[in-house]
Scaffold this motif. Structure first.
Motif, PDB file in Angstrom:
ATOM      1  N   ALA A  41     -31.688  12.089  -3.966  1.00 46.03           N
ATOM      2  CA  ALA A  41     -30.858  13.182  -3.451  1.00 46.03           C
ATOM      3  C   ALA A  41     -30.149  12.980  -2.071  1.00 46.03           C
ATOM      4  O   ALA A  41     -30.720  11.994  -1.386  1.00 46.03           O
ATOM      5  N   ILE A  42     -29.102  13.419  -1.917  1.00 48.60           N
ATOM      6  CA  ILE A  42     -28.370  13.208  -0.698  1.00 48.60           C
ATOM      7  C   ILE A  42     -28.255  14.810  -0.255  1.00 48.60           C
ATOM      8  O   ILE A  42     -27.834  15.600  -0.848  1.00 48.60           O
ATOM      9  N   THR A 102     -27.514  17.382  -3.336  1.00 51.84           N
ATOM     10  CA  THR A 102     -27.329  17.166  -4.658  1.00 51.84           C
ATOM     11  C   THR A 102     -28.044  15.840  -5.180  1.00 51.84           C
ATOM     12  O   THR A 102     -28.195  15.156  -4.106  1.00 51.84           O
ATOM     13  N   SER A 103     -27.826  15.719  -6.441  1.00 51.24           N
ATOM     14  CA  SER A 103     -28.257  14.182  -6.924  1.00 51.24           C
ATOM     15  C   SER A 103     -27.190  13.749  -7.528  1.00 51.24           C
ATOM     16  O   SER A 103     -26.008  14.318  -7.383  1.00 51.24           O
ATOM     17  N   GLY A 104     -27.285  12.582  -8.234  1.00 53.37           N
ATOM     18  CA  GLY A 104     -26.240  11.978  -8.838  1.00 53.37           C
ATOM     19  C   GLY A 104     -25.690  12.506  -9.934  1.00 53.37           C
ATOM     20  O   GLY A 104     -26.637  13.160 -10.814  1.00 53.37           O
ATOM     21  N   GLU A 105     -24.539  12.661 -10.556  1.00 53.44           N
ATOM     22  CA  GLU A 105     -24.074  12.785 -11.822  1.00 53.44           C
ATOM     23  C   GLU A 105     -24.672  12.272 -12.810  1.00 53.44           C
ATOM     24  O   GLU A 105     -24.964  12.857 -14.113  1.00 53.44           O
ATOM     25  N   GLU A 106     -24.839  10.970 -12.710  1.00 53.05           N
ATOM     26  CA  GLU A 106     -25.282  10.120 -14.201  1.00 53.05           C
ATOM     27  C   GLU A 106     -26.732   9.773 -13.675  1.00 53.05           C
ATOM     28  O   GLU A 106     -27.125   8.734 -12.803  1.00 53.05           O
ATOM     29  N   THR A 107     -27.551  10.129 -14.584  1.00 59.25           N
ATOM     30  CA  THR A 107     -28.884  10.033 -14.376  1.00 59.25           C
ATOM     31  C   THR A 107     -29.695  10.209 -15.665  1.00 59.25           C
ATOM     32  O   THR A 107     -29.245  10.741 -16.402  1.00 59.25           O
ATOM     33  N   VAL A 108     -30.881   9.325 -15.668  1.00 62.67           N
ATOM     34  CA  VAL A 108     -31.478   9.095 -16.745  1.00 62.67           C
ATOM     35  C   VAL A 108     -32.956  10.147 -16.720  1.00 62.67           C
ATOM     36  O   VAL A 108     -33.527  10.313 -17.636  1.00 62.67           O
ATOM     37  N   ILE A 109     -32.982  10.395 -15.462  1.00 62.62           N
ATOM     38  CA  ILE A 109     -34.196  11.579 -15.024  1.00 62.62           C
ATOM     39  C   ILE A 109     -33.546  12.824 -14.500  1.00 62.62           C
ATOM     40  O   ILE A 109     -34.009  13.035 -13.234  1.00 62.62           O
ATOM     41  N   PRO A 110     -32.755  13.702 -15.316  1.00 59.96           N
ATOM     42  CA  PRO A 110     -32.133  14.746 -14.688  1.00 59.96           C
ATOM     43  C   PRO A 110     -33.319  15.643 -14.196  1.00 59.96           C
ATOM     44  O   PRO A 110     -32.893  16.561 -13.168  1.00 59.96           O
ATOM     45  N   GLY A 148     -31.925  -2.592  -6.537  1.00 60.22           N
ATOM     46  CA  GLY A 148     -33.244  -2.782  -7.241  1.00 60.22           C
ATOM     47  C   GLY A 148     -34.420  -1.987  -6.775  1.00 60.22           C
ATOM     48  O   GLY A 148     -35.631  -1.991  -7.273  1.00 60.22           O
ATOM     49  N   LEU A 149     -34.212  -1.043  -5.536  1.00 61.18           N
ATOM     50  CA  LEU A 149     -35.220  -0.536  -5.024  1.00 61.18           C
ATOM     51  C   LEU A 149     -35.827   0.559  -6.171  1.00 61.18           C
ATOM     52  O   LEU A 149     -35.207   1.202  -6.833  1.00 61.18           O
ATOM     53  N   GLU A 150     -37.278   0.687  -6.113  1.00 56.55           N
ATOM     54  CA  GLU A 150     -38.105   1.424  -7.151  1.00 56.55           C
ATOM     55  C   GLU A 150     -39.053   2.232  -6.120  1.00 56.55           C
ATOM     56  O   GLU A 150     -39.969   1.576  -5.724  1.00 56.55           O
ATOM     57  N   VAL A 151     -39.001   3.611  -5.941  1.00 58.91           N
ATOM     58  CA  VAL A 151     -39.805   4.372  -5.068  1.00 58.91           C
ATOM     59  C   VAL A 151     -39.949   5.657  -5.720  1.00 58.91           C
ATOM     60  O   VAL A 151     -39.190   6.155  -6.740  1.00 58.91           O
ATOM     61  N   ASP A 152     -40.978   6.451  -5.069  1.00 61.66           N
ATOM     62  CA  ASP A 152     -41.024   7.597  -5.638  1.00 61.66           C
ATOM     63  C   ASP A 152     -40.020   8.943  -5.448  1.00 61.66           C
ATOM     64  O   ASP A 152     -39.921   9.838  -6.059  1.00 61.66           O
ATOM     65  N   ALA A 153     -39.289   8.573  -4.143  1.00 58.49           N
ATOM     66  CA  ALA A 153     -38.173   9.395  -4.046  1.00 58.49           C
ATOM     67  C   ALA A 153     -37.249   8.888  -3.118  1.00 58.49           C
ATOM     68  O   ALA A 153     -37.855   7.969  -2.049  1.00 58.49           O
ATOM     69  N   LEU A 154     -35.942   8.777  -2.961  1.00 58.59           N
ATOM     70  CA  LEU A 154     -34.886   8.326  -2.335  1.00 58.59           C
ATOM     71  C   LEU A 154     -34.134   9.532  -1.988  1.00 58.59           C
ATOM     72  O   LEU A 154     -33.534  10.264  -2.425  1.00 58.59           O
ATOM     73  N   VAL A 155     -34.173   9.567  -0.348  1.00 60.61           N
ATOM     74  CA  VAL A 155     -33.349  10.631   0.140  1.00 60.61           C
ATOM     75  C   VAL A 155     -32.401  10.166   1.195  1.00 60.61           C
ATOM     76  O   VAL A 155     -32.789   9.582   2.185  1.00 60.61           O
ATOM     77  N   SER A 156     -31.068  10.578   1.225  1.00 56.56           N
ATOM     78  CA  SER A 156     -30.164   9.997   2.132  1.00 56.56           C
ATOM     79  C   SER A 156     -29.770  11.448   3.122  1.00 56.56           C
ATOM     80  O   SER A 156     -29.387  12.302   2.394  1.00 56.56           O
ATOM     81  N   SER A 183     -17.221  14.667  -4.575  1.00 53.26           N
ATOM     82  CA  SER A 183     -17.715  13.594  -5.462  1.00 53.26           C
ATOM     83  C   SER A 183     -18.134  12.621  -4.831  1.00 53.26           C
ATOM     84  O   SER A 183     -18.919  11.620  -5.366  1.00 53.26           O
ATOM     85  N   ASP A 184     -18.064  12.332  -3.357  1.00 49.36           N
ATOM     86  CA  ASP A 184     -18.606  11.420  -2.938  1.00 49.36           C
ATOM     87  C   ASP A 184     -20.228  11.636  -2.813  1.00 49.36           C
ATOM     88  O   ASP A 184     -21.088  10.544  -2.819  1.00 49.36           O
ATOM     89  N   MET A 185     -20.615  12.741  -2.787  1.00 47.55           N
ATOM     90  CA  MET A 185     -22.103  13.058  -2.939  1.00 47.55           C
ATOM     91  C   MET A 185     -22.809  12.890  -4.541  1.00 47.55           C
ATOM     92  O   MET A 185     -23.484  12.208  -4.599  1.00 47.55           O
ATOM     93  N   TYR A 186     -21.889  13.373  -5.356  1.00 47.08           N
ATOM     94  CA  TYR A 186     -22.354  13.114  -6.738  1.00 47.08           C
ATOM     95  C   TYR A 186     -22.446  11.810  -7.078  1.00 47.08           C
ATOM     96  O   TYR A 186     -23.113  11.115  -7.939  1.00 47.08           O
ATOM     97  N   GLY A 187     -21.353  11.022  -6.659  1.00 54.39           N
ATOM     98  CA  GLY A 187     -21.120   9.599  -6.703  1.00 54.39           C
ATOM     99  C   GLY A 187     -21.603   8.636  -5.671  1.00 54.39           C
ATOM    100  O   GLY A 187     -21.261   7.356  -5.689  1.00 54.39           O
ATOM    101  N   TYR A 188     -22.617   9.134  -5.012  1.00 59.79           N
ATOM    102  CA  TYR A 188     -23.175   8.681  -4.097  1.00 59.79           C
ATOM    103  C   TYR A 188     -23.700   6.868  -4.351  1.00 59.79           C
ATOM    104  O   TYR A 188     -24.320   6.585  -5.318  1.00 59.79           O
ATOM    105  N   HIS A 189     -23.209   5.911  -3.544  1.00 58.87           N
ATOM    106  CA  HIS A 189     -23.490   4.598  -4.005  1.00 58.87           C
ATOM    107  C   HIS A 189     -24.871   4.191  -4.281  1.00 58.87           C
ATOM    108  O   HIS A 189     -25.327   3.321  -5.022  1.00 58.87           O
ATOM    109  N   ALA A 190     -25.753   4.735  -3.360  1.00 54.09           N
ATOM    110  CA  ALA A 190     -27.282   4.359  -3.333  1.00 54.09           C
ATOM    111  C   ALA A 190     -27.685   4.697  -4.794  1.00 54.09           C
ATOM    112  O   ALA A 190     -28.647   4.057  -5.257  1.00 54.09           O
ATOM    113  N   PHE A 191     -27.490   5.713  -5.279  1.00 51.13           N
ATOM    114  CA  PHE A 191     -27.748   6.259  -6.571  1.00 51.13           C
ATOM    115  C   PHE A 191     -27.673   5.210  -7.739  1.00 51.13           C
ATOM    116  O   PHE A 191     -28.214   5.104  -8.630  1.00 51.13           O
TER     117      PHE A 191
END
Length: 255
Positions: free
Chosen positions: A211-212, A156-164, A133-141, A193-201
Motif C-alpha cells: 500500500a502507499i 491505495t494499493s496497486g491496480e494489478e495484484t494477484v492478492i486483491p 524480489g522482496l518478499e515481506v508480510d507487508a510493504l507500505v510506502s 495513477s502514480d499511486m495505483y501504478g506505484y513502481h515498488a508494487f
C-alpha cells in the motif's frame, strides 16, 4: 588396653520409613504432576481469552518474545519506504520545506513503533535495490501530499495484484487506524495513477501485500506532519499491526 569397635546395627529399617532415593522419586513425580497441571491451566486461560477476544496472535507472540529473545528472529517482517528518500525531494513548498523532509522522520518512527511490537522492519529508499524480489508480510510506502491548503490523507494499493483481498485489507486497516489516531479525514477520490501504478508494487514478489499512503497535505496539515510526527507514525504503525493481526475492519463508506 584393647579397643573394640561397636557392632553395626544390621536390622532392616521399618517398611514405613522411605529411603532417601524413594523420597526423591516421589518428589520428582509430584513436581511433574504440578507442572502439567499449571500448563493445562495456562492453556485453558489462553483459550478462554482468545475466544473472548482479549488475546490475539500478535499479543501472544509479543509476550512470548519478551520471555524468549532470539536475535534476528521475528514473527513478521515489514518494509517501509521513506518516500523520495535517496532519489529526489518530492514536493517543495515556497518556504523550502521538502516532502522528503516530512516522509523520512515518519518512516523511521513507524519502524521504531513496529519494532517495539516485535516486528522486523527495514526502512528503504524510494528506489532501494532491496525492493527487487522482496518478499515481506507487508510493504507500505509513506508520502505526503502537495503544499496546497487542503487537509486529508489517502491510501491505495496497486491496480494489478494477484492478492486483491490482502491488499484491500491492508488499505482498510491503514485508513481506519490512521483516521482514528490522527483525526484526519480521508481525502476521497483523489488517488492518482502514480499511486495505483506505484513502481515498488511491480518490483516486490506477487504475494507481498502493498500500500502507499499520503499522510496529509504539507500545506493544510503541516502542523500535524511536522510537529506531531509521532502521532502520524502511530497511525501508520497501528494500521500495519491491524493488518498483521488480521483484525476485522469493515469497509468505510468512502471505500
Amino acid at each position: 588396653m584393647t579397643f573394640r569397635l561397636p557392632t553395626p546395627d544390621l536390622r532392616p529399617l521399618p517398611s514405613d520409613i522411605p529411603m532417601p532415593l524413594d523420597r526423591l522419586q516421589r518428589l520428582q513425580t509430584w513436581l511433574v504432576r504440578l507442572l502439567l497441571a499449571i500448563l493445562i491451566l495456562l492453556a485453558v486461560v489462553v483459550a478462554v481469552n482468545v475466544h473472548q477476544g482479549r488475546l490475539t496472535r500478535r499479543i501472544i507472540s509479543r509476550r512470548l518474545g519478551q520471555l524468549v529473545t532470539l536475535p534476528g528472529l521475528h514473527r513478521y517482517q515489514v518494509a517501509v519506504i521513506a518516500g523520495h528518500r535517496g532519489f529526489d525531494s518530492g514536493a517543495v513548498c515556497d518556504d523550502g520545506l521538502m516532502e522528503v523532509m516530512v516522509n523520512e522522520p515518519v518512516a523511521e518512527l513507524v519502524a521504531e513503533a513496529l519494532r517495539k511490537e516485535g516486528v522486523g522492519v527495514d526502512v528503504l529508499d524510494e528506489y532501494d535495490p532491496m525492493l527487487d524480489g522482496l518478499e515481506v508480510d507487508a510493504l507500505v510506502s509513506i508520502h505526503a501530499d502537495s503544499c496546497v491548503d487542503l487537509s486529508g490523507f489517502k491510501v491505495t494499493s496497486g491496480e494489478e495484484t494477484v492478492i486483491p483481498e490482502q491488499d484491500a485489507q491492508l488499505v482498510q486497516c491503514l485508513k481506519t487506524k490512521y483516521a482514528a489516531i490522527t483525526g484526519l479525514p480521508v481525502h476521497p477520490n483523489t488517488e492518482t495513477s502514480d499511486m495505483y501504478g506505484y513502481h515498488a508494487f511491480q518490483r516486490v514478489t506477487d504475494n507481498t501485500p502493498g500500500a502507499i499512503i499520503e499522510i496529509g497535505f504539507i500545506g493544510g496539515d503541516r502542523a500535524l506532519l511536522t510537529e506531531h510526527a509521532d502521532v502520524v507514525a502511530q497511525g501508520v504503525a497501528q494500521g500495519i499491526l491491524c493488518f498483521l493481526d488480521r483484525e476485522k475492519i469493515e469497509p468505510t463508506p468512502d471505500g
